[in-house]
Design a protein around this motif. Structure first.
Motif, PDB file in Angstrom:
ATOM      1  N   LEU A  87     102.340 -62.382  49.134  1.00  0.00           N
ATOM      2  CA  LEU A  87     102.363 -60.790  48.854  1.00  0.00           C
ATOM      3  C   LEU A  87     103.305 -60.166  49.708  1.00  0.00           C
ATOM      4  O   LEU A  87     103.924 -59.256  49.663  1.00  0.00           O
ATOM      5  CB  LEU A  87     101.109 -60.180  48.874  1.00  0.00           C
ATOM      6  N   LEU A 119      91.212 -76.149  55.397  1.00  0.00           N
ATOM      7  CA  LEU A 119      91.112 -76.291  53.957  1.00  0.00           C
ATOM      8  C   LEU A 119      91.762 -77.492  53.667  1.00  0.00           C
ATOM      9  O   LEU A 119      92.964 -77.431  53.122  1.00  0.00           O
ATOM     10  CB  LEU A 119      91.665 -74.989  53.114  1.00  0.00           C
ATOM     11  N   ILE A 134      98.221 -61.571  42.825  1.00  0.00           N
ATOM     12  CA  ILE A 134      97.415 -61.924  43.791  1.00  0.00           C
ATOM     13  C   ILE A 134      97.938 -62.940  44.794  1.00  0.00           C
ATOM     14  O   ILE A 134      97.539 -63.637  45.804  1.00  0.00           O
ATOM     15  CB  ILE A 134      95.901 -62.286  43.431  1.00  0.00           C
ATOM     16  N   ASP A 172      85.520 -72.631  46.928  1.00  0.00           N
ATOM     17  CA  ASP A 172      85.267 -71.827  48.072  1.00  0.00           C
ATOM     18  C   ASP A 172      84.735 -70.432  48.065  1.00  0.00           C
ATOM     19  O   ASP A 172      84.834 -69.890  46.933  1.00  0.00           O
ATOM     20  CB  ASP A 172      86.784 -71.722  48.748  1.00  0.00           C
ATOM     21  N   ARG A 207      90.458 -69.637  48.424  1.00  0.00           N
ATOM     22  CA  ARG A 207      91.648 -70.413  48.616  1.00  0.00           C
ATOM     23  C   ARG A 207      91.592 -71.786  47.928  1.00  0.00           C
ATOM     24  O   ARG A 207      92.737 -72.188  47.411  1.00  0.00           O
ATOM     25  CB  ARG A 207      91.740 -70.632  50.220  1.00  0.00           C
ATOM     26  N   ARG A 208      90.520 -72.166  47.677  1.00  0.00           N
ATOM     27  CA  ARG A 208      90.441 -73.727  46.925  1.00  0.00           C
ATOM     28  C   ARG A 208      89.371 -73.099  45.985  1.00  0.00           C
ATOM     29  O   ARG A 208      88.556 -72.351  46.051  1.00  0.00           O
ATOM     30  CB  ARG A 208      90.009 -74.692  47.675  1.00  0.00           C
ATOM     31  N   HIS A 209      89.390 -74.048  44.776  1.00  0.00           N
ATOM     32  CA  HIS A 209      88.337 -74.190  43.780  1.00  0.00           C
ATOM     33  C   HIS A 209      86.968 -74.497  44.723  1.00  0.00           C
ATOM     34  O   HIS A 209      86.749 -75.321  45.331  1.00  0.00           O
ATOM     35  CB  HIS A 209      88.581 -75.234  42.901  1.00  0.00           C
ATOM     36  N   TYR A 225      97.372 -74.853  52.519  1.00  0.00           N
ATOM     37  CA  TYR A 225      96.010 -74.760  52.745  1.00  0.00           C
ATOM     38  C   TYR A 225      95.871 -74.668  54.175  1.00  0.00           C
ATOM     39  O   TYR A 225      94.741 -73.926  54.650  1.00  0.00           O
ATOM     40  CB  TYR A 225      95.070 -75.529  51.694  1.00  0.00           C
ATOM     41  N   ASP A 243      98.216 -64.307  51.015  1.00  0.00           N
ATOM     42  CA  ASP A 243      98.568 -63.329  51.919  1.00  0.00           C
ATOM     43  C   ASP A 243     100.243 -63.148  52.224  1.00  0.00           C
ATOM     44  O   ASP A 243     100.820 -62.250  51.992  1.00  0.00           O
ATOM     45  CB  ASP A 243      97.970 -63.617  53.145  1.00  0.00           C
ATOM     46  N   VAL A 288      93.331 -55.731  42.041  1.00  0.00           N
ATOM     47  CA  VAL A 288      93.928 -56.421  40.791  1.00  0.00           C
ATOM     48  C   VAL A 288      92.791 -57.104  40.019  1.00  0.00           C
ATOM     49  O   VAL A 288      92.644 -57.348  38.689  1.00  0.00           O
ATOM     50  CB  VAL A 288      94.935 -57.692  41.494  1.00  0.00           C
ATOM     51  N   LEU A 289      91.762 -57.751  40.880  1.00  0.00           N
ATOM     52  CA  LEU A 289      90.674 -58.473  40.316  1.00  0.00           C
ATOM     53  C   LEU A 289      89.649 -57.343  39.307  1.00  0.00           C
ATOM     54  O   LEU A 289      89.202 -57.950  38.491  1.00  0.00           O
ATOM     55  CB  LEU A 289      89.800 -59.176  41.505  1.00  0.00           C
ATOM     56  N   ARG A 342      94.344 -55.322  48.066  1.00  0.00           N
ATOM     57  CA  ARG A 342      95.071 -55.508  47.120  1.00  0.00           C
ATOM     58  C   ARG A 342      94.618 -56.353  45.915  1.00  0.00           C
ATOM     59  O   ARG A 342      94.595 -56.024  44.615  1.00  0.00           O
ATOM     60  CB  ARG A 342      96.448 -56.031  47.483  1.00  0.00           C
ATOM     61  N   TYR A 384      95.376 -57.836  52.187  1.00  0.00           N
ATOM     62  CA  TYR A 384      95.468 -58.470  51.127  1.00  0.00           C
ATOM     63  C   TYR A 384      94.086 -58.424  50.129  1.00  0.00           C
ATOM     64  O   TYR A 384      94.024 -58.331  48.917  1.00  0.00           O
ATOM     65  CB  TYR A 384      95.508 -60.058  51.661  1.00  0.00           C
ATOM     66  N   VAL A 387      89.113 -64.493  43.764  1.00  0.00           N
ATOM     67  CA  VAL A 387      90.344 -65.257  44.507  1.00  0.00           C
ATOM     68  C   VAL A 387      89.709 -66.101  45.657  1.00  0.00           C
ATOM     69  O   VAL A 387      89.044 -65.252  46.388  1.00  0.00           O
ATOM     70  CB  VAL A 387      91.361 -64.405  45.189  1.00  0.00           C
ATOM     71  N   GLU A 407      93.117 -79.059  43.609  1.00  0.00           N
ATOM     72  CA  GLU A 407      94.473 -78.508  44.182  1.00  0.00           C
ATOM     73  C   GLU A 407      95.640 -79.646  43.968  1.00  0.00           C
ATOM     74  O   GLU A 407      96.706 -79.347  44.304  1.00  0.00           O
ATOM     75  CB  GLU A 407      94.171 -78.371  45.703  1.00  0.00           C
ATOM     76  N   ARG A 426      91.315 -66.158  56.530  1.00  0.00           N
ATOM     77  CA  ARG A 426      91.555 -66.503  54.959  1.00  0.00           C
ATOM     78  C   ARG A 426      92.327 -65.562  54.476  1.00  0.00           C
ATOM     79  O   ARG A 426      92.872 -65.759  53.542  1.00  0.00           O
ATOM     80  CB  ARG A 426      90.008 -66.385  54.393  1.00  0.00           C
ATOM     81  N   ALA A 427      92.115 -64.297  54.913  1.00  0.00           N
ATOM     82  CA  ALA A 427      93.090 -63.078  54.067  1.00  0.00           C
ATOM     83  C   ALA A 427      93.071 -61.839  55.123  1.00  0.00           C
ATOM     84  O   ALA A 427      91.897 -61.782  55.736  1.00  0.00           O
ATOM     85  CB  ALA A 427      92.565 -62.941  52.972  1.00  0.00           C
TER      86      ALA A 427
END
Lengths: 163, 793, 273
Positions: B778, B711, B651, C172, C168-170, B691, B775, C254-255, C250, C247, C166, B717, C242-243
């Motif tokens: 990957l 972020l 991921i 989020d 980006r941060r804990h 971030y 992103d 996976v998750l 995919r 992504y 997933v 982090e 963010r993605a």
């Protein structure tokens, strides 16, 4: 728009009344009406955590509440934290911890961290470093890289356990 | 003056006078509340590029509580434009580098057209902020949208949209520097890297944004301005100049500042507009930037694109480096060449590069202006150089640490002439340091050898752990000056006043430690006053890792002058020879006769004019001396960062397992506070690497204009940071100090990118840009799949 | 609400709405605060399942002993929402009605086929989860209706579950995430698999094809991987800052593998204990 509502609440053990517009945030009421400027506003979106206070014993973002919603509530802000110390102590052990470990630099985010820590250590008096870090994720600091803040919480936890 | 005894310098003393920060008693600009105060809000452009048509303020003015609305046209006769840049470029540099510099001059409110989303168009004053914002919403404004240029390369193309009327192209600044013969060296060498590196746009995002309160004393017309700035004296100068006031009638106070980190280093429209409105209205006016405004009106940082060619020999020694880079300057250029030239001046890092050519071009685009942010051009340079070193190591199958060793300047070569000019116009000359040893300490701290040994086994078990090294040098303590006034008052305390104000660095403590040692006092007996233009006539400010070097040296200089005078007064009172006197515990005594003494307090009360005076003949009253330290050039700090990361290759997430810093900022005054500066810098660098990103769409709209999408790293982090200090004293100032405020932020993007390339080395990724998002990770892995499929065909 | 229609907005916990108000991105004339309305804050076990009042705070649900025992996947999902200070105010109903596609709670509701008790003008109606979420930030609530309570089914004591995401941060909002619940029959074959994804479509989505591929099968790495691979044809996620879409696609697969693997493992553990 200009109708005003009468509110009353207990802040730091003192009873306050006010006449406010419904759109006034609790943070602005505390700061501008009550002069309790220790509660800081960093984003107005509930992300940064600088405005964290205790509402009826629980941490909340005061920027995401309207003052009218706190009618009848009991609030603790940073200015009231010292009073939560054991009688005779001029500062709460959490405040002492942040001073001892230098858990601050510019000081802007600090009140929010202290309030979060206050609730956290009541729930979890012996936290691991991982648990501390996990709980602090709701507060952003741009100066310290959190290193000394984590140490401050550890210091305070130890001091509180010793009491 | 006697040698400084180090009773307090070098000790980890906890900050003084900081209790206010844990009790809620800090005073930030937003806490300033004056009777009868009005509140301002700004209308900001929603267009990246548009011609301003009719502005209708009728509806806005009709709102209850609204006092007035001002547009660009209303102020054009009354507020003169900003300078094209606030940076003063010294003559020797201008003559040596011969840059092209052609910036537009911004106005406090846009006139004619808007150049970026967020540019101030009108300002409203009302009884409270809510009403001011209601009125902003009610302003009717016609825009004629114009084509937008957001890509700096497109901005350079012939026929590109011109950001500014009346310009011939979008270049605002360009320069080239060269040493050796790069063409020849590149031509002669078959082994070469040709790479393109991108260091993206991100920003300082202090938790307190900007804010201004202005108040005019009705009887004296004295204007007092509180501003969340790093530069109170510059703000005062600019207010006086643009509003045509006498500087003596303007006082600027920088109270507690909730973080600076660079962008508060120049003067913004609101810092002129709010005083203007307070003068117009005769009432205090307050404006506090909100977070959304911050992202579209406070300067952004970085945003460089580098094309490099680098030749090296089979041992991995760099023979030549050519770098052509673009800096996306946004719509204005408030700080001139600072970032771009810093990039050029720091590109060589701690390495011997015999042939070097750097050309930098700053271009206008329809984005928020770009200005220095912690590191100011250095993180970009370090990203380029440190990625190159790792790429060379990969090409030659060498350990990246070994390639660094082979290129390091050696300690016995100090002072080392790097062959180019610094932005102060002096030759870049590394004054002291042991670069190989700094790296050794960092590698040891990270357990580098063990990590390398474990790596194959970890990979076999499916764990992608990588180690990245990044080295840098940093010119610190830049001029042009900083001053200190040292005074002894009737209570016997030493009072230090300076123009460089603190925003979390701990000046109060550090300067008190320095003064305590100089005066034989304890730091508690020293007061530090800063952030107020009324207290010292000249000040530069706090930026560029400079305060300890420049203010510390100024305290030293002023103390020497004052001590001389103090001893003369004491000698007169004690009927002794000044050479026989000594200072201790706030007293001057005759050496060997401690009872024959006079206290600082008695001396201060003696050194007065008039009938109470006990001054010797010919000596002016007052125990006070001011010294402005003007460093000839910068001191060179150095550091090595090591990042250890683990990548989830399914991921694309990156976890920092360890972060180590070995840091040499010369003599340390207070290691505890020094650590804090490094911690914070590293955390910001981690944000940059992983971030934070200010991304724009093709219309020039910012896509990450709030803390929801921009972020900042949080407590999960940023890992535990290990710091090792080395101390190579600088010969360039009396304290042997170098600066360190920015350092932490300079290396993390490079170290983490190197760690990623290392972790994914089986996939041979080209890690040439940040932020390293899941992103992107990957994508890097997919490139390998594509490449291997292609080679299978 | 009937009087003011689209001029009015309901204020529940305010943790999503108030930021929009503060930014002046939404400007309702009227805010109707449900915080003073009684009877909307409760957690009750009934034969139909756990009935949770819409105004029950997320932290209250997360800490509720009965939720942890009877519907632990709900408590697990809530732990992923923002931070504690947000969950102290944020309500379970507020999050569901806001219907953010990246939020955890709609996915839990979908996965469990939760029922929504909707209160209108003197009337109540029940809406099942797959008819509740219509589109991006849109539910089938009518302007004059509010959500009264949500009924979450009680999980079998042997059920395995997992929430994987997933961010980006804990803390989020998730870039992509999965809620998975499975049970095993006496022979160890999969029964009642439930998989719902969030962050990968305009609403939370149920991955029925993945579920179908697993029913009655012996769980194993290969089965789970093949089942999750079916998502490839199912999803066309949005891309944003963010993605990217690719992504998210995919990551979702996976998750899903990770969540199902974890859920099956938990099932084994719980059956043994």
């Amino acid at each position: 728009m200009t109708t005003h509502c009468a509110i009353e609440m207990t802040v730091n053990d003192k009873r306050y009344t006010g006449l406010v517009e419904p759109r006034l945030s609790l943070a602005d009421f505390l700061r501008d009406h009550l002069g309790l400027t220790g509660t800081h506003v960093g984003c107005e979106q509930g992300i940064c955590g600088s405005c964290t206070i205790l509402l009826n014993g629980e941490t909340v973002r005061s920027c995401l509440l309207f003052a009218v919603q706190a009618h009848g509530a009991t609030i603790v802000t940073i200015e009231g934290l010292a009073a939560k110390a054991k009688s005779g102590d001029r500062l709460h052990p959490i405040q002492q911890g942040f001073l001892e470990t230098v858990g601050f630099q510019c000081g802007f985010c600090t009140p929010g961290f202290l309030m979060t820590t206050y609730e956290f250590l009541q729930e979890n008096p012996s936290p691991s470093e991982e648990e501390i870090r996990e709980r602090l994720t709701g507060n952003l600091c741009r100066c310290t890289g959190y290193q000394n803040i984590v140490a401050a919480v550890q210091w305070a936890a130890e001091r509180l356990r010793a009491r | 003056m006697a040698e400084t005894s180090s009773r307090f310098i070098g000790r980890s003393i906890k900050p003084y006078k900081s209790k206010r920060f844990v009790t809620g008693d800090g005073t930030y600009v937003s806490d300033v509340c004056l009777p009868n105060m009005l509140h301002a809000a700004l209308l900001r452009s929603m267009h990246a590029h548009a011609r301003i048509g009719a502005i209708d303020v009728k509806e806005a003015l009709a709102i209850d509580g609204v006092v007035g609305v001002w547009t660009g046209r209303d102020i054009e006769e009354r507020i003169s434009p900003f300078p094209e840049s606030f940076e003063i470029h010294p003559l020797p540099w201008l003559e040596g580098v011969k840059p092209v510099l052609q910036g537009p001059r911004p106005t406090a409110l846009a006139k004619g057209k808007v150049h970026y989303v967020g540019e101030a168009v009108a300002i409203v004053v009302a009884a409270d902020r809510h009403r001011a914002e209601d009125a902003v919403d009610a302003i009717g404004i016609e825009y004629e949208p114009l084509p937008v240029v957001v890509d700096p390369e497109e901005s350079l193309q012939p026929g590109a949209t011109l950001v500014h009327d009346g310009s011939n192209n979008n270049v605002v600044f360009s320069f080239s520097i060269e040493k050796g013969n790069v063409n020849r060296a590149l031509g002669a060498q078959p082994t070469m890297l040709r790479e393109r590196f991108r260091h993206h746009r991100y920003c300082a995002a202090p938790l307190e944004g900007r804010g201004v309160v202005a108040w005019v004393e009705p009887k004296t017309h004295m204007l007092t301005v509180w501003s969340s700035t790093q530069m109170p004296h510059l703000v005062r100068r600019q207010i006086a100049a643009q509003l045509d006031l006498a500087e003596e009638n303007v006082r600027v106070i920088a109270p507690d500042i909730g973080g600076g980190f660079g962008p508060k280093v120049f003067v913004y429209p609101e810092e002129i507009l709010i005083p203007f409105l307070a003068l117009q209205l005769g009432r205090p006016v307050k404006w506090i930037e909100d977070r959304s405004e911050h992202f579209i009106s406070t300067a952004h940082g970085r945003d460089q694109l580098h094309d490099i060619e680098c030749a090296f020999d089979q041992e991995g020694r760099i023979l030549a480096l050519r770098d052509r880079f673009l800096l996306d300057n946004g719509a204005y250029n408030p700080m001139g060449l600072t970032d771009a030239y810093n990039t050029a001046a720091h590109l060589q890092g701690p390495y011997k590069i015999p042939n070097l050519s750097v050309s930098g071009t700053c271009v206008s685009t329809n984005k928020v202006p770009n200005a220095p942010y912690r590191g100011a051009g250095r993180p970009e340079a370090v990203f380029v150089m440190e990625r190159c070193i790792d790429m060379i190591a990969t090409r030659l199958h060498l350990d990246p640490a070994e390639v660094r060793r082979r290129n390091f300047i050696q300690p016995q070569e100090m002072p080392y002439q790097a062959g180019i000019l610094y932005r102060d116009g002096q030759p870049v000359c590394y004054d002291s340091g042991d670069y190989p040893e700094t790296m050794n300490r960092a590698l040891q701290g990270a357990g580098y050898t063990e990590l390398r040994a474990r790596q194959p086994e970890l990979r076999r078990s499916g764990r992608y752990v990588g180690v990245g090294i990044a080295c840098y040098v940093e010119g610190t303590g830049v001029g042009s000056f900083e001053g200190a006034k040292v005074r002894i008052d009737a209570s016997g305390r030493v009072i230090i006043t300076t123009g460089a104000s603190s925003h979390g660095q701990g000046h109060e403590t550090v300067f008190a430690q320095i003064a305590a040692d100089l005066w034989g006092l304890t730091p508690e007996q020293v007061s530090v006053v800063e952030g107020d233009t009324a207290s010292i006539p000249f000040g530069c400010g706090t930026f560029a890792s400079r305060s300890t070097v420049t203010v510390g040296s100024a305290i030293h200089g002023a103390s020497a002058q004052l001590k001389d005078k103090l001893l003369q007064v004491a000698a007169h009172m004690l009927e002794a020879n000044p050479d026989d006197l000594e200072l201790a515990g706030g007293r001057v005594s005759v050496r060997g006769l401690p009872q024959r003494a006079v206290s600082f307090s008695e001396l201060a009360r003696a050194a007065v004019p008039g009938w109470a005076s006990k001054l010797p003949a010919g000596l002016a009253p007052g125990l006070e001396a001011t010294f402005y330290f003007e460093p000839r050039t910068v001191t060179w700090a150095n550091a090595v960062h090591v990042a250890v990361i683990e990548v989830d290759i399914e991921i694309g997430t990156i976890k920092l397992l360890d972060y180590v810093v070995a840091h040499d900022a010369g003599k340390l005054i207070n290691p505890l506070l020094a650590d804090g500066q490094v911690h914070g810098g590293v955390a910001q660098g981690i944000g940059a690497a992983l971030y934070e990103e200010l991304a724009y769409d093709e219309n020039g709209q910012l896509l990450s204009g709030s803390f929801v999408n921009y972020l900042l790293p949080g407590s999960m982090e940023v890992p535990k940071i290990k710091i090792f200090h080395l101390e190579s004293p600088s010969p360039l100032n009396p304290l042997g100090v170098k600066g360190l405020g920015e350092g932490g932020a300079i290396a993390p993007p490079a170290a983490i990118a190197n760690a990623l390339a290392d972790a994914l080395s089986p996939f041979a990724p080209r890690v040439n840009a940040i932020p390293l998002t899941p992103d992107l990770v990957l994508e890097l892995l997919a490139q390998k799949e594509v490449r291997s499929e292609a080679s299978a065909v | 609400m009937r009087r003011h229609g689209l001029d009015a907005k309901i204020l529940a916990g305010g943790q999503s709405l108030v930021p929009l108000l503060n930014l002046r991105l939404t400007k309702p004339k009227i805010l109707v605060d449900l915080n003073g309305v009684s009877g909307l804050d409760h957690i009750r076990e009934t034969s139909a399942g756990l009935r949770i009042g819409a105004m029950t705070r997320q932290s209250g649900v997360e800490r509720s002993a009965i939720v942890r025992e009877k519907c632990p996947v709900l408590a697990e999902a809530i732990r992923h929402i923002g931070h504690l200070a947000i969950r102290h105010r944020g309500t379970i109903g507020g999050s569901l009605v806001h219907a953010d596609p990246a939020a955890e709670l709609p996915a839990v509701a979908l996965a469990l086929d939760a029922k929504f008790e909707v209160l209108g003008d003197g009337m109540a109606r029940a809406v099942c989860a797959d008819e509740f979420f219509i589109d991006y930030l849109t539910t089938s609530l009518r302007p004059d209706e509010i959500l009264g309570e949500i009924i979450f089914p009680v999980l079998q004591p042997s059920s395995g579950y997992a929430v994987e995401e997933v961010a980006r941060r804990h803390g989020d909002f998730a870039v992509a995430g999965v809620v998975a619940v499975v049970d095993l029959d006496g022979e160890g074959k999969i029964i009642g698999p439930r998989v719902a994804l969030f962050g990968v479509a305009p609403t939370a989505v149920r991955a029925r094809a993945v579920e179908q591929a697993m029913i009655g099968q012996q769980p194993g790495n290969e089965l789970i991987r093949d089942a999750a691979a079916l998502l490839r044809d199912m999803l066309d996620p949005p891309g944003d800052i963010r993605a990217s879409s690719a992504y998210r696609k995919r990551a979702a697969a996976v998750l899903t593998v990770r969540a199902l693997t974890k859920a099956v493992q938990l099932c084994h553990t719980r059956r043994l204990s």
